[in-house]
Design an enzyme around this catalytic site. Structure first.
Site, short mmCIF file in Angstrom:
data_model
loop_
_atom_site.label_atom_id
_atom_site.label_comp_id
_atom_site.label_asym_id
_atom_site.label_seq_id
_atom_site.Cartn_x
_atom_site.Cartn_y
_atom_site.Cartn_z
N CYS A 113 -8.58 6.75 -2.18
CA CYS A 113 -7.99 5.43 -1.91
C CYS A 113 -8.42 4.86 -0.56
CB CYS A 113 -6.47 5.50 -1.98
SG CYS A 113 -5.87 5.89 -3.63
N HIS A 250 -4.18 -1.19 1.83
CA HIS A 250 -4.39 -0.56 0.53
C HIS A 250 -3.16 -0.85 -0.32
CE1 HIS A 250 -5.06 2.15 -2.66
NE2 HIS A 250 -4.23 3.09 -2.24
N ASN A 280 -2.30 0.16 -8.23
CA ASN A 280 -3.13 0.85 -7.25
C ASN A 280 -4.53 1.04 -7.85
OD1 ASN A 280 -4.41 2.63 -5.54
ND2 ASN A 280 -2.66 4.01 -5.33
N1 ACO Z 1 9.79 5.92 -14.95
C1 ACO Z 1 11.08 6.29 -14.95
N2 ACO Z 1 11.54 7.33 -14.26
C2 ACO Z 1 10.65 8.03 -13.53
C3 ACO Z 1 9.29 7.71 -13.49
C4 ACO Z 1 8.87 6.61 -14.25
N3 ACO Z 1 7.59 6.20 -14.27
N4 ACO Z 1 8.66 8.58 -12.69
C5 ACO Z 1 9.61 9.43 -12.22
N5 ACO Z 1 10.80 9.10 -12.74
C6 ACO Z 1 12.07 9.74 -12.49
C7 ACO Z 1 11.91 11.19 -12.11
O1 ACO Z 1 11.83 12.00 -13.28
C8 ACO Z 1 13.19 11.44 -11.35
O2 ACO Z 1 14.24 11.60 -12.25
P1 ACO Z 1 15.39 12.69 -11.96
O3 ACO Z 1 16.05 12.24 -10.69
O4 ACO Z 1 16.26 12.56 -13.17
O5 ACO Z 1 14.69 13.99 -11.82
C9 ACO Z 1 13.41 10.11 -10.62
O6 ACO Z 1 12.66 9.13 -11.35
C10 ACO Z 1 12.97 10.14 -9.18
O7 ACO Z 1 11.63 10.68 -9.13
P2 ACO Z 1 10.86 10.79 -7.78
O8 ACO Z 1 9.52 11.38 -8.02
O9 ACO Z 1 11.76 11.44 -6.78
O10 ACO Z 1 10.71 9.26 -7.44
P3 ACO Z 1 10.36 8.60 -6.07
O11 ACO Z 1 11.49 7.77 -5.62
O12 ACO Z 1 9.79 9.59 -5.10
O13 ACO Z 1 9.22 7.62 -6.49
C11 ACO Z 1 6.83 7.41 -6.36
C12 ACO Z 1 8.00 8.12 -7.01
C13 ACO Z 1 6.90 5.92 -6.73
C14 ACO Z 1 5.53 7.99 -6.86
C15 ACO Z 1 6.96 7.58 -4.84
O14 ACO Z 1 7.08 8.92 -4.50
C16 ACO Z 1 5.83 6.98 -4.12
O15 ACO Z 1 5.71 5.79 -4.04
N6 ACO Z 1 4.96 7.81 -3.51
C17 ACO Z 1 3.81 7.33 -2.83
C18 ACO Z 1 2.66 7.84 -3.52
C19 ACO Z 1 1.68 6.78 -3.86
O16 ACO Z 1 1.87 5.60 -3.83
N7 ACO Z 1 0.53 7.30 -4.21
C20 ACO Z 1 -0.55 6.50 -4.62
C21 ACO Z 1 -1.80 7.25 -4.40
S1 ACO Z 1 -1.98 7.62 -2.71
C22 ACO Z 1 -2.14 6.19 -2.06
O17 ACO Z 1 -2.79 5.37 -2.60
C23 ACO Z 1 -1.38 5.97 -0.84
#
Ligand code: ACO
Length: 323
Positions: A113, A250, A280
């Site tokens: 990325c 980004h 993304n």
């Molecule tokens: N739809 C519905 N529910 C979901 C989904 C989905 N797509 N994905 C996860 N969940 C659920 C999980 O199962 C979990 O449920 P539970 O509490 O019953 O176990 C709940 O949602 C919370 O899951 P988390 O993984 O804790 O969710 P989080 O709030 O951390 O959000 C996310 C996830 C959006 C990926 C976040 O961690 C994030 O934005 N991370 C940054 C990573 C990123 O953007 N990476 C891109 C590549 S790197 C870059 O480009 C920077």
């Protein structure tokens, strides 16, 4: 002194637009979950038989038209991608042939990325060193091809697309008022390989593999590392966040974008946002957003722009330039 001055930008998005609600028909997710956590509303997916090079060539043609020059006026192509058409040759050489070029040189850069920051920095170095007079810098990706569609925590985040910028060697005064690239800052830390990776590869599994990510861990690193890179690049350029007209971050996640802007002291009115429409698109996200902002008239000639990106590696960086 010689600087690498942007003279045009272009982009291309595949025709197939998939909204969150459409995705929710096949993935256990919802529009509300995706929008709340990421800001993403829709993404574009490449058609069967549409390759990363096809997206890159279309973006490159758009940038050439925007700059008012021909492909034969370019002497180098630097293409950032983690989703090349083939293991080799480079996708950049396919773009070179696709544009009808028979001279110059072309190669790929792989920093996931953060790829476009690395490609811009490489192009800047080549131009300042006198190795290239006009460089076509492209970010192009088909991340839809490396998704695990059973993993809802990752497959809702990414999209396909390409963006391109043309940089030209120009004699400048050597002050922060110059047009062109004023400063670059790159970092990586391979101790974090496991936070974001593809679980296959040529020398390991002989398969392509699919993307794996520890989302919360990536999130924790993203804001502090992006803000630090942005601040270092601004300092090196001799400017402050008050001088910056536009941040083109980004486009991974609206929450990361907002937190990083706040940490750098830049109001959201100065931040270009396309994540809602594109998702993304990895290395393509910055040149895509830049091109959209230039075409819409947001970014005007003479504006001071800061770009920052982080991705797998971890690898991250920032570039400050005057459009
Ligand atoms: N739809 C519905 N529910 C979901 C989904 C989905 N797509 N994905 C996860 N969940 C659920 C999980 O199962 C979990 O449920 P539970 O509490 O019953 O176990 C709940 O949602 C919370 O899951 P988390 O993984 O804790 O969710 P989080 O709030 O951390 O959000 C996310 C996830 C959006 C990926 C976040 O961690 C994030 O934005 N991370 C940054 C990573 C990123 O953007 N990476 C891109 C590549 S790197 C870059 O480009 C920077």
């Amino acid at each position: 002194m010689i600087r690498a001055v942007p003279i045009g930008a272009g982009h291309y998005l595949p025709k197939n637009v998939v909204t969150n609600s459409e995705l929710a028909k096949t993935v256990d997710t919802s529009d509300d979950w995706i929008v709340t956590r990421t800001g993403i509303q829709q993404r574009h997916f490449a058609a069967d038989g549409e390759y990363t090079s096809d997206l890159a060539i279309a973006a490159a043609k758009d940038a050439l038209e925007n700059a008012g020059i021909e492909a034969s006026d370019i002497d180098s192509i630097i293409l950032a991608t983690s989703t090349p058409d083939q293991t080799f040759p480079s996708t950049a050489t396919k773009v070179q042939a696709g544009l009808g070029m028979t001279s110059g040189f072309a190669f790929d850069v792989q920093a996931v990325c953060a790829g476009f920051a690395f490609a811009m920095t490489t192009a800047n170095s080549l131009i300042v060193a006198g190795q290239s007079k006009r460089a076509l810098v492209i970010g192009a990706e088909t991340f839809s091809r490396i998704m695990d569609w059973e993993d809802r925590t990752t497959c809702v985040l990414f999209g396909d697309g390409a963006g391109a910028v043309i940089l030209e060697a120009q004699e400048c005064e050597g002050t922060p008022n110059d047009r062109g690239i004023l400063a670059c800052e790159l970092s990586s830390d391979g101790n974090y390989n496991d936070l974001l990776y593809v679980d296959g590869g040529v020398s390991s599994t002989q398969t392509t593999g699919v993307l794996r990510m520890q989302g919360q861990e990536v999130f924790k690193h993203a804001v502090s590392k992006l803000a630090a890179a942005g601040e270092t690049a601004m300092e090196r350029a001799g400017v402050t966040s008050d001088d910056v007209d536009w941040v083109v971050p980004h486009q991974a996640n609206l929450r990361i974008i907002k937190s990083t802007a706040k940490k750098m002291g830049v109001p959201m009115e100065k931040v270009v946002l396309t994540v809602h429409n594109h998702g993304n698109t990895s290395a393509a996200s910055i040149p895509l957003a830049l091109s959209v902002a230039v075409k819409s008239g947001q970014i005007k000639r003479g504006n001071l722009v800061l770009t920052e990106a982080i991705g797998g590696g971890l690898a991250w960086g920032a570039v400050v330039f005057r459009w």
